[in-house]
Structure formats: structure tokens, C-alpha cells
Write an enzyme that holds these catalytic residues in place. Structure first.
Site, PDB file in Angstrom:
ATOM      1  N   ASP A 261       0.855  -1.187   0.000  1.00 17.50           N
ATOM      2  CA  ASP A 261       0.000   0.000   0.000  1.00 17.50           C
ATOM      3  C   ASP A 261       0.888   1.233   0.000  1.00 17.50           C
ATOM      4  O   ASP A 261       1.750   1.383   0.872  1.00 17.50           O
ATOM      5  CB  ASP A 261      -0.900   0.013   1.234  1.00 17.50           C
ATOM      6  CG  ASP A 261      -1.981  -1.061   1.185  1.00 17.50           C
ATOM      7  OD1 ASP A 261      -1.999  -1.837   0.211  1.00 17.50           O
ATOM      8  OD2 ASP A 261      -2.803  -1.123   2.118  1.00 17.50           O
TER       9      ASP A 261
ATOM     10  N   ASP B  29     -15.551  -3.852  -2.482  1.00 12.83           N
ATOM     11  CA  ASP B  29     -15.434  -3.745  -1.031  1.00 12.83           C
ATOM     12  C   ASP B  29     -16.845  -3.771  -0.459  1.00 12.83           C
ATOM     13  O   ASP B  29     -17.715  -3.037  -0.932  1.00 12.83           O
ATOM     14  CB  ASP B  29     -14.757  -2.428  -0.636  1.00 12.83           C
ATOM     15  CG  ASP B  29     -13.397  -2.263  -1.302  1.00 12.83           C
ATOM     16  OD1 ASP B  29     -12.748  -3.296  -1.560  1.00 12.83           O
ATOM     17  OD2 ASP B  29     -12.997  -1.116  -1.566  1.00 12.83           O
TER      18      ASP B  29
END
Length: 246
Positions: free
Chosen positions: A8, A131
Site C-alpha cells: 500500500d 469492497d
């Protein structure tokens, strides 16, 4: 079973967020390309990159770091990237730089026509990241919950020609509370394309549970906080997955 280390990216660094909160980040490396090399050397067969600044800004923000990672390992393994990808020019630029898969998330939900165009132009390279919380899809860096059911939306995107679906249970991400196997399998069983699990991988028991459902269509799992915190030994986990499923 693919175990896919996550890198990330925030402000050029490799970080982890707690439940998607940009203010709760831990820096794990200031050299993401070296981190990518580390995971490849430990047996990773694919990497998962997220441009966190890009996801919140709606446009690429960590392109220099991403290109350094691709220069380091892109010729050896497949690399996938999500975050801030909202137009075809960005997709083309990243694929030309050596990226194998582009992950479209919020833009796929808000602008299905864009996803269709992307699948037409770059077939075989488009993954959709969904998500969800309690079966409902969230967008905009998890900040907005929609009325869409995950399974319904995934079926529609499958018809567009996406390569696979990354399914993240956002109630669990970065919390080391275990993958939501039940919800992941339910989605995989409803589709003919592979599903990649994400959110909450914590230990070898999760690896065993995922390997047990690989035949249901669960292709792999994103490995995040657990491999950075030391709760899960990535190299040992990949070896175990290979032993179990060959």
C-alpha cells in the site's frame, strides 16, 4: 492458491492503514521497490499494489514509486494495481509500464460504462475490486455504503468480461480477525470467474480454510497487515498452500 502480498503506497512509502483510515497508517518501508523484491524473493507469484493517495484523490498519485516497483520485479511476476484509476489513458500508461492487471473499484460501481470500455480495450487485464460490509458494496475509499448487493454487481461485471473479482470484507481489513470465508465462497459460487479474498488474513488457519475452498473458485488471497506484523510468515504460508493444493 495465490498468496498475494500487498504494498500500500502513501506519499511514496509502503504503509498499512487500519480499516482504510488515512490518519491511522504505519510506515513499513520507505523503499517500496525493495519491499517488492523482498516478497518476490520469498516466493510471491503476484503482487498487489494500492495507490492510497490515488484512491482518495481519484487520480494517480504514486506513479513514480509504482514504476520503480515494475522496473524491479515486473519482468518476473504479475503485478496488479488499484487506486485512482478512472480513465482509459491511465490504464494504458500502466500496462505499457509493465503492469499485468489494473484493479477498478469505485469507478466500476459509479460508472459501469467505463468498466465496459476498459474490458473491451484491455481484455484480460481488468480486475474489479468490490469492497463490502454485510453484503453491501462500499465506494470512495470505503467512505460510502451503496445499496448494491455484492453478488448482483459481480455477476453484471462478469458479463462485461472482467478477469476476476477481488472481494474485501471491510469490517475485517487490517484487523487480523480472519477472512470472511463464508461470504467469499458465496460470491465465488455465484460466478464463473475467479474470486480473490481480501481483508483480515491473520494466520495459518486462514490459509488452511482458503485452500479448502479453492475448488469453489477462490483463486487467491491478498496478504496485508499479518505479513508485515509477523503474525504470518509469508514464505511458510505459501509453501503450506502449495503443499495442500499443489
Amino acid at each position: 492458491m495465490l498468496l498475494i502480498p500487498a504494498i500500500d503506497l502513501k506519499d511514496g512509502h509502503c504503509v498499512r492503514l487500519k480499516q482504510g483510515d488515512m490518519d491511522q497508517s504505519t510506515i513499513f518501508s520507505e523503499d517500496p521497490a525493495a519491499m517488492a523484491r523482498n516478497w518476490v524473493d520469498k516466493g510471491a507469484r503476484r503482487l498487489h499494489l494500492v495507490d492510497l493517495n490515488g484512491a482518495f484523490a481519484g487520480k494517480p498519485k504514486n506513479e513514480a514509486a509504482i514504476k520503480r516497483i515494475l522496473a524491479e520485479v515486473g519482468s518476473e511476476i504479475d503485478v496488479q494495481l488499484g487506486g485512482g484509476i478512472r480513465d482509459l489513458d491511465t490504464i494504458e500508461r500502466y500496462l505499457d509500464a509493465g503492469l499485468r492487471y489494473v484493479i477498478i473499484g469505485t469507478a466500476a460501481v459509479k460508472n459501469p460504462g467505463f468498466l465496459q470500455d476498459a474490458c473491451t480495450a484491455f481484455g484480460g487485464h481488468i480486475i474489479v475490486g468490490l469492497d463490502a460490509k454485510d453484503g453491501r458494496v462500499a465506494t470512495d475509499g470505503w467512505s460510502k455504503l451503496t445499496g448494491h448487493e455484492v453478488v448482483d454487481l459481480a455477476k453484471k461485471f462478469q458479463d462485461y468480461g472482467v478477469e476476476s473479482i477481488i472481494y474485501t470484507d471491510i469490517g475485517r481489513d487490517g484487523m487480523l480477525s480472519g477472512i470472511n470465508i463464508q461470504a467469499t465462497v458465496k460470491l465465488a459460487q455465484a460466478l464463473t470467474i475467479p474470486v480473490i479474498a481480501s481483508g483480515g488474513l491473520s494466520n495459518m488457519a486462514d490459509i488452511d480454510a482458503l485452500c479448502a475452498v479453492e475448488d469453489e473458485g477462490v483463486q487467491g488471497v491478498i496478504c496485508g497487515r499479518s505479513i508485515y506484523s509477523g503474525d504470518l510468515d509469508f514464505e511458510a504460508a505459501q509453501e503450506r498452500a502449495d503443499e495442500l493444493n499443489g
